[in-house]
Motif scaffolding. Structure first.
Motif, PDB file in Angstrom:
ATOM      1  N   THR A 156      40.981  36.235  42.958  1.00  0.00           N
ATOM      2  CA  THR A 156      42.076  36.873  41.957  1.00  0.00           C
ATOM      3  C   THR A 156      41.660  38.280  41.575  1.00  0.00           C
ATOM      4  OG1 THR A 156      42.800  34.622  41.827  1.00  0.00           O
ATOM      5  CG2 THR A 156      43.638  36.033  40.301  1.00  0.00           C
ATOM      6  N   SER A 157      40.485  38.203  40.794  1.00  0.00           N
ATOM      7  CA  SER A 157      40.368  39.656  39.932  1.00  0.00           C
ATOM      8  C   SER A 157      40.098  40.763  40.967  1.00  0.00           C
ATOM      9  CB  SER A 157      39.346  39.454  39.050  1.00  0.00           C
ATOM     10  OG  SER A 157      38.149  38.925  39.399  1.00  0.00           O
ATOM     11  N   ALA A 158      39.536  40.216  42.254  1.00  0.00           N
ATOM     12  CA  ALA A 158      39.286  41.565  43.085  1.00  0.00           C
ATOM     13  C   ALA A 158      40.606  41.961  43.883  1.00  0.00           C
ATOM     14  CB  ALA A 158      38.440  40.716  44.515  1.00  0.00           C
ATOM     15  N   SER A 159      41.617  41.076  43.663  1.00  0.00           N
ATOM     16  CA  SER A 159      42.982  41.598  44.194  1.00  0.00           C
ATOM     17  C   SER A 159      43.836  42.210  43.268  1.00  0.00           C
ATOM     18  CB  SER A 159      43.816  40.358  44.868  1.00  0.00           C
ATOM     19  OG  SER A 159      45.038  39.931  44.077  1.00  0.00           O
ATOM     20  N   VAL A 160      43.492  41.897  42.067  1.00  0.00           N
ATOM     21  CA  VAL A 160      44.226  42.590  40.781  1.00  0.00           C
ATOM     22  C   VAL A 160      43.643  44.165  40.849  1.00  0.00           C
ATOM     23  CG1 VAL A 160      43.904  43.060  38.268  1.00  0.00           C
ATOM     24  CG2 VAL A 160      44.636  40.936  39.242  1.00  0.00           C
ATOM     25  N   VAL A 161      42.104  44.026  41.392  1.00  0.00           N
ATOM     26  CA  VAL A 161      41.585  45.557  41.132  1.00  0.00           C
ATOM     27  C   VAL A 161      41.922  46.255  42.409  1.00  0.00           C
ATOM     28  CG1 VAL A 161      39.240  46.832  41.821  1.00  0.00           C
ATOM     29  CG2 VAL A 161      39.331  44.821  40.142  1.00  0.00           C
ATOM     30  N   LEU A 162      42.345  45.799  43.564  1.00  0.00           N
ATOM     31  CA  LEU A 162      42.531  46.527  44.657  1.00  0.00           C
ATOM     32  C   LEU A 162      44.045  46.906  44.444  1.00  0.00           C
ATOM     33  CD1 LEU A 162      41.924  47.126  47.633  1.00  0.00           C
ATOM     34  CD2 LEU A 162      42.649  45.191  48.403  1.00  0.00           C
ATOM     35  N   ARG A 163      44.815  46.115  43.777  1.00  0.00           N
ATOM     36  CA  ARG A 163      46.232  46.396  43.573  1.00  0.00           C
ATOM     37  C   ARG A 163      46.272  47.766  42.698  1.00  0.00           C
ATOM     38  NH1 ARG A 163      50.859  42.110  44.191  1.00  0.00           N
ATOM     39  NH2 ARG A 163      49.990  41.012  45.911  1.00  0.00           N
ATOM     40  N   SER A 164      45.511  47.588  41.805  1.00  0.00           N
ATOM     41  CA  SER A 164      45.468  48.698  40.755  1.00  0.00           C
ATOM     42  C   SER A 164      44.940  49.904  41.489  1.00  0.00           C
ATOM     43  CB  SER A 164      44.297  48.549  39.585  1.00  0.00           C
ATOM     44  OG  SER A 164      44.543  49.486  38.685  1.00  0.00           O
ATOM     45  N   VAL A 165      43.806  50.057  42.214  1.00  0.00           N
ATOM     46  CA  VAL A 165      43.763  51.128  43.301  1.00  0.00           C
ATOM     47  C   VAL A 165      44.689  51.628  43.986  1.00  0.00           C
ATOM     48  CG1 VAL A 165      42.149  52.218  44.790  1.00  0.00           C
ATOM     49  CG2 VAL A 165      41.096  50.630  42.879  1.00  0.00           C
TER      50      VAL A 165
END
Ligand SMILES: [Zn+2]
Length: 294
Positions: A24-33
């Motif tokens: 989940t937090s990997a996907s949050v980071v990717l979305r932010s990028v």
């Protein structure tokens, strides 16, 4: 959710829960990028509320997988301290395939990770049996992929009108195509060998607009679709709503007072029967309007 004072029991599978949280937090980071790139890792940490160490770790993994990369120009913050090398989405390697099954035709496309269309093709339906339509879509996708050697597809997203159950990857009902309980995920997965995600077109559009389009940054969205199908989708507080068997947003058979059009469901005056393109075009022709296609 009911509140309870009883503490939740310790998870018997902490490792799985941990890896879920990590995903989940990997996907949050990717979305932010995706949204802010090129962006410094420290900014991603501030925007997401994750610790700088955890953002750095996620960025390293995402870089390893070829999803993000360091962007060329390092930025200095006011000329002080170490230069920050911002990270950005790496849109060179991977593609995502898209399939939209509409009433008169299917559109297949390849998109990069920024949602930009790399190639697309429209396939007018000769017949609408699900196996035939999906086989043609898979064939056309293979054709498009052959035109872009070196780009790897990550998966296929399928959007179809009518009632679509995302959980099971099934088109539950699409009256105009004559589809009922069609296991699209299974059929297309077998033909393409790729992971397949299936959703209703109205909801798929809300996801798409929130990620790449006009609803970027909007936490709440209401989308009303009127074409051959009539349906809707909505998001509140950053969540697109599904409901039991993904039936949220189904408005096709709401009764219109005074409606006279017979509907495929057997009743008269349903919203979809009254407003669909077919009905409006037929009424326009009857009223003497000419020049409209179909
Ligand atoms: Zn109806």
């Amino acid at each position: 959710m009911p509140r309870t004072a009883v503490p939740a029991p310790a998870s018997p599978v902490p490792r799985a829960a941990d890896s879920d949280r990590r995903r989940t937090s990997a996907s949050v980071v990717l979305r932010s990028v995706l949204e802010h790139g090129p962006v410094a890792r420290s900014t991603v940490a501030r925007l997401t509320g994750l610790s700088p160490a955890s953002v750095t770790e996620h960025c390293a993994r995402l870089t390893e997988r070829g999803l993000i990369r360091e962007s060329a120009a390092p930025r200095r913050s006011n000329g002080m301290g170490r230069p920050h090398v911002p990270v950005d989405l790496d849109d060179r390697r991977f593609l995502v395939a898209g399939v939209h099954v509409a009433v008169p035709y299917t559109t297949v496309a390849l998109l990069d990770l920024r949602g930009r269309v790399v190639a697309r093709r429209e396939l007018r339906h000769e017949r609408t049996e699900p196996a035939r339509v999906l086989a043609r879509a898979a064939e056309a996708l293979a054709g498009l992929l052959a035109e872009v050697p070196g780009r790897r597809p990550l998966g296929v997203g399928v959007a179809v009108g009518g009632w679509v159950d995302r959980e099971t990857g099934t088109v539950v009902e699409h009256e105009l195509l004559g589809w009922r309980e069609v296991p699209v995920r299974e059929l297309l997965g077998a033909r393409t060998g790729l992971p397949v995600r299936v959703d209703g077109h109205a909801r798929a559009l809300v996801h798409g607009e929130r990620l790449f389009g006009r609803a970027r940054g909007s936490r709440s969205v209401l989308h009303l679709f009127v074409g051959n199908m009539v349906d809707s989708a909505f998001a509140t507080h950053d969540e697109v709503h599904y409901g039991p068997r993904s039936a949220a947003g189904a408005i096709a058979h709401l009764p219109v007072p005074g409606g006279t059009e017979p509907c495929a469901c057997g009743r008269t005056g349903c919203l979809q029967a009254e407003l669909s393109e077919r009905t409006l075009c037929r009424r326009a022709r009857a009223a003497g309007v000419t020049g409209a296609a179909d």
